[in-house]
Design a protein around this motif. Sequence first.
Motif, PDB file in Angstrom:
ATOM      1  N   THR A  32      42.478  41.480  33.179  1.00 46.22           N
ATOM      2  CA  THR A  32      43.675  41.175  32.383  1.00 46.22           C
ATOM      3  C   THR A  32      44.346  42.505  32.001  1.00 46.22           C
ATOM      4  OG1 THR A  32      42.510  41.375  30.290  1.00 46.22           O
ATOM      5  CG2 THR A  32      42.504  39.192  31.334  1.00 46.22           C
ATOM      6  N   ASP A  33      45.559  42.418  31.471  1.00 43.66           N
ATOM      7  CA  ASP A  33      46.239  43.630  30.994  1.00 43.66           C
ATOM      8  C   ASP A  33      45.406  44.317  29.916  1.00 43.66           C
ATOM      9  OD1 ASP A  33      48.241  43.221  32.726  1.00 43.66           O
ATOM     10  OD2 ASP A  33      49.767  42.672  31.241  1.00 43.66           O
ATOM     11  N   ASP A  34      44.760  43.491  29.080  1.00 39.84           N
ATOM     12  CA  ASP A  34      43.906  44.054  28.038  1.00 39.84           C
ATOM     13  C   ASP A  34      42.747  44.845  28.625  1.00 39.84           C
ATOM     14  OD1 ASP A  34      45.375  43.204  25.957  1.00 39.84           O
ATOM     15  OD2 ASP A  34      44.076  41.530  25.373  1.00 39.84           O
ATOM     16  N   SER A  35      42.207  44.360  29.742  1.00 41.24           N
ATOM     17  CA  SER A  35      41.087  45.093  30.374  1.00 41.24           C
ATOM     18  C   SER A  35      41.552  46.483  30.761  1.00 41.24           C
ATOM     19  CB  SER A  35      40.592  44.390  31.645  1.00 41.24           C
ATOM     20  OG  SER A  35      40.569  42.999  31.499  1.00 41.24           O
ATOM     21  N   TYR A  36      42.738  46.552  31.347  1.00 39.92           N
ATOM     22  CA  TYR A  36      43.256  47.861  31.784  1.00 39.92           C
ATOM     23  C   TYR A  36      43.406  48.824  30.604  1.00 39.92           C
ATOM     24  CZ  TYR A  36      44.599  45.807  36.341  1.00 39.92           C
ATOM     25  OH  TYR A  36      44.601  45.220  37.575  1.00 39.92           O
ATOM     26  N   ALA A  37      43.643  48.255  29.425  1.00 39.80           N
ATOM     27  CA  ALA A  37      43.889  49.093  28.239  1.00 39.80           C
ATOM     28  C   ALA A  37      42.619  49.345  27.422  1.00 39.80           C
ATOM     29  CB  ALA A  37      44.954  48.441  27.364  1.00 39.80           C
ATOM     30  N   THR A  38      41.464  48.980  27.979  1.00 36.56           N
ATOM     31  CA  THR A  38      40.214  49.091  27.223  1.00 36.56           C
ATOM     32  C   THR A  38      39.362  50.257  27.718  1.00 36.56           C
ATOM     33  OG1 THR A  38      40.192  46.701  26.894  1.00 36.56           O
ATOM     34  CG2 THR A  38      38.105  47.868  26.538  1.00 36.56           C
ATOM     35  N   GLU A  39      38.853  51.047  26.776  1.00 39.55           N
ATOM     36  CA  GLU A  39      37.866  52.067  27.134  1.00 39.55           C
ATOM     37  C   GLU A  39      36.496  51.420  26.964  1.00 39.55           C
ATOM     38  OE1 GLU A  39      38.152  55.745  24.968  1.00 39.55           O
ATOM     39  OE2 GLU A  39      36.473  56.645  26.050  1.00 39.55           O
ATOM     40  N   TYR A  40      35.878  51.030  28.094  1.00 43.22           N
ATOM     41  CA  TYR A  40      34.602  50.311  28.008  1.00 43.22           C
ATOM     42  C   TYR A  40      33.469  51.233  27.582  1.00 43.22           C
ATOM     43  CZ  TYR A  40      37.014  46.774  30.879  1.00 43.22           C
ATOM     44  OH  TYR A  40      37.880  45.859  31.358  1.00 43.22           O
ATOM     45  N   ASP A  41      33.422  52.434  28.151  1.00 42.51           N
ATOM     46  CA  ASP A  41      32.262  53.317  27.951  1.00 42.51           C
ATOM     47  C   ASP A  41      30.974  52.572  28.286  1.00 42.51           C
ATOM     48  OD1 ASP A  41      33.824  55.431  27.223  1.00 42.51           O
ATOM     49  OD2 ASP A  41      33.513  55.227  25.074  1.00 42.51           O
ATOM     50  N   ASP A  42      31.010  51.752  29.312  1.00 46.28           N
ATOM     51  CA  ASP A  42      29.884  50.870  29.618  1.00 46.28           C
ATOM     52  C   ASP A  42      29.895  50.552  31.122  1.00 46.28           C
ATOM     53  OD1 ASP A  42      27.730  49.212  29.271  1.00 46.28           O
ATOM     54  OD2 ASP A  42      28.687  47.970  27.731  1.00 46.28           O
ATOM     55  N   TYR A  43      28.921  49.769  31.559  1.00 52.60           N
ATOM     56  CA  TYR A  43      28.836  49.408  32.987  1.00 52.60           C
ATOM     57  C   TYR A  43      29.831  48.293  33.321  1.00 52.60           C
ATOM     58  CZ  TYR A  43      24.659  52.323  33.243  1.00 52.60           C
ATOM     59  OH  TYR A  43      23.794  53.390  33.197  1.00 52.60           O
ATOM     60  N   ILE A  44      31.081  48.549  33.103  1.00 53.10           N
ATOM     61  CA  ILE A  44      32.158  47.599  33.398  1.00 53.10           C
ATOM     62  C   ILE A  44      33.277  48.399  34.051  1.00 53.10           C
ATOM     63  CG2 ILE A  44      33.722  45.844  32.460  1.00 53.10           C
ATOM     64  CD1 ILE A  44      32.039  45.868  29.881  1.00 53.10           C
ATOM     65  N   VAL A  45      33.917  47.840  35.071  1.00 51.26           N
ATOM     66  CA  VAL A  45      35.016  48.566  35.711  1.00 51.26           C
ATOM     67  C   VAL A  45      36.144  47.592  36.079  1.00 51.26           C
ATOM     68  CG1 VAL A  45      34.243  48.386  38.135  1.00 51.26           C
ATOM     69  CG2 VAL A  45      35.521  50.421  37.394  1.00 51.26           C
ATOM     70  N   ASN A  46      37.384  48.046  35.990  1.00 53.03           N
ATOM     71  CA  ASN A  46      38.527  47.276  36.491  1.00 53.03           C
ATOM     72  C   ASN A  46      38.863  47.766  37.887  1.00 53.03           C
ATOM     73  OD1 ASN A  46      38.943  46.230  33.793  1.00 53.03           O
ATOM     74  ND2 ASN A  46      39.898  48.207  33.318  1.00 53.03           N
ATOM     75  N   ILE A  47      39.227  46.841  38.774  1.00 50.79           N
ATOM     76  CA  ILE A  47      39.697  47.259  40.098  1.00 50.79           C
ATOM     77  C   ILE A  47      41.045  46.605  40.376  1.00 50.79           C
ATOM     78  CG2 ILE A  47      39.204  47.292  42.579  1.00 50.79           C
ATOM     79  CD1 ILE A  47      36.290  47.359  41.971  1.00 50.79           C
TER      80      ILE A  47
END
Lengths: 412, 412
Positions: free
Chosen positions: B300-315
């Motif tokens: 989602t757009d929110d995902s793109y704007a999130t600093e996960y600092d975790d084992y999660i990635v947007n592609i």
Amino acid sequence: MNTLLETQLKRAKVAARLLKNMPTCTKNQALEKIADALIAHSDEILEANKKDMAHAKEVNMTKAMQDRLLFTHERIVGVSDGVKKVATLPDPIGEVMESWTRPNGLEISKVRVPIGVFGIIYEARPNVTVDIASLCLKSGNACVLRGGKEAIHTNKKLVEIMKDATKDILPEGAIELITELDHAIVGELIHANEYVDVIVPRGGAGLIQFVVKNATVPVIETGAGICHLYVDKDADLNKALTIAVNAKIQRPSVCNAIETILVHKDVADKFLPELKKAFEKVEIKGDDATCQIIHCEHVTDDSYATEYDDYIVNIRVVDSVEEAINHIYTYSTKHSESIITENNETAALFMNSLDSACVYHNASTRFSDGGEFGFGAELGISTQKLHARGPLGLKEMCSYQYKIEGNGQIRE
Amino acid sequence: MNTLLETQLKRAKVAARLLKNMPTCTKNQALEKIADALIAHSDEILEANKKDMAHAKEVNMTKAMQDRLLFTHERIVGVSDGVKKVATLPDPIGEVMESWTRPNGLEISKVRVPIGVFGIIYEARPNVTVDIASLCLKSGNACVLRGGKEAIHTNKKLVEIMKDATKDILPEGAIELITELDHAIVGELIHANEYVDVIVPRGGAGLIQFVVKNATVPVIETGAGICHLYVDKDADLNKALTIAVNAKIQRPSVCNAIETILVHKDVADKFLPELKKAFEKVEIKGDDATCQIIHCEHVTDDSYATEYDDYIVNIRVVDSVEEAINHIYTYSTKHSESIITENNETAALFMNSLDSACVYHNASTRFSDGGEFGFGAELGISTQKLHARGPLGLKEMCSYQYKIEGNGQIRE
């Protein structure tokens, strides 16, 4: 946010992306076109300025303020020449400031880049509108200008002329003027972190303090100038007198003029009567020791903390260079200070101890100026320690970026 | 203002004056003494740390947070070694950065000086207390530290040891720890313009935004890292894969790890299945085009704007380098971005267009680090454009002053 302001800020942000990589020749061509257009349309500028002047008279603006607001054909030529001058200055953008190669083969370059979008808040003088726009353009920055309402007709016309002259070369938002007169718009501008990279307030202490206290966008504080001259016991008193006259009287209204003279007790008896003669048109406020030597008013702590920008000076007799340094630490706005002495050790102590932007030995503080430093032009004089200090030339209006070339490096 | 805080700030301001001219050998001696004292008193540090750990367990602090808070003998040795390392770094203070002579004979030198008083607000890890104090000391700055309340016993002990070890060498206020736990004290610190020259918040986005929105003291924003990797159509896909794994998985919790991978449509079919295999332990969120190639959640757009600092990635699959650049302009925190391509023109377009602090070509973003840049150590990674960008080494913790030598010059 005010809808028009938001539209302007968005345009400026888009423009900043395009200006970042604009070739020097294009930026210079735009500056030349602006310089020519100002002359070609000088009648329209004078016409617009008449409206501001009429309003100024209506509201009984002081003569000094009216003079700052006034445009004449001669002043327009001066402003136009200033723009041409900026076109001749070296382009700061793209310069590799440093570069090195790491043991793993990564090549790191530190490259000068524009900051992005400048928000500038200023007061009466409409020439500032053109000066700032041309400095921002040359340094690859977009600018959002908020001039004083007393100059609104002149400013509108100047920006119209600049935009019109460059409409085929520059992105639309390269120069934006805020025309909304409501003061609330300043509050919106200084909170627009999404769009504006830096705010520079240019004006009186009230404006600067308002911006410093309220902005969330990073600020470069400029212009507050409580500057000092210290006449040491080992001073050449002729130099001291000449420099005191220059630093106080040549142009008292500017920020690099001095407000206080500190005099070592060993030379006070000799120096002060001569100073008194030379300072005929200056109102002198002295401490007890000074008042015992020359006839003058008594100084107060408040006087020491006041930027007069006028024909008024404080004088204090001190026991030592250390006492002078302590006085300056207490009252200085960290702009410019000068010591007059033939003793190089005392000079070094003075210059190393103080943390003002410019510290002088045997010279007038009036040299704290972008032109006098050889920067060609200046946006103002920074009195804060972050980012840039003293005269803000084109380089000081820039940031930098690291560009790193690799061939597949990963971190162990 | 809180009386104790004001006392500490006054002490720090006095200390800053003395530190400004402190010889390098004295600063290094102080650092050596601190390094030794930390080892000599390690039992006391571990004892104090036990109290913080006990409280952490009581309030059910996460395991990750507890690990950051924990001190062991080995970690103390690491911190002590860090201080010794800072002692070996070149002293940035006093360096003449530029000098020139004006036609009137004025000799102008631009000299590196300390900024003055640093206010540092940080969270859990107590090693930060020593790291920052040693960097401030070496760069001639006084520091006022406000660590997290969860580490208060350890921090108190560390500062007590540092102050005690250096009490014969350093001014009392060189290192000040705020021990008052009330959050209101942070509000006072960030408004103490009279005493504090710069505030550096080190911690989560919440802390940083609170400081940026509320401080009147100038701020250096650090650490927000939504970093991007763009895999171009001309990428060497082996390099791309190795770097993607390094930049996302080697240490996902740090600010220079990537959050989003942009893949050119021409290589997506080939690259994404390989990436999926290598990213076994990473949760992938993909756009429509990605989800058609590999099995993953929708981004989602929110995902793109999130600093996960975790084992999660947007592609996200993009049509061109320009689309990648636009994406990065929209979502980046301007920390670090990398392009993987064998096409130097595309690389140049990418690197010139973006305005992030560090832009990489064929290398991992994980190199955005003071140590990896060769600075020896760092205070943090600046994500703002004013003052300094990217890794903040000792030089970036400094300001400069102009020293001007004359022989009686006055301004015409």
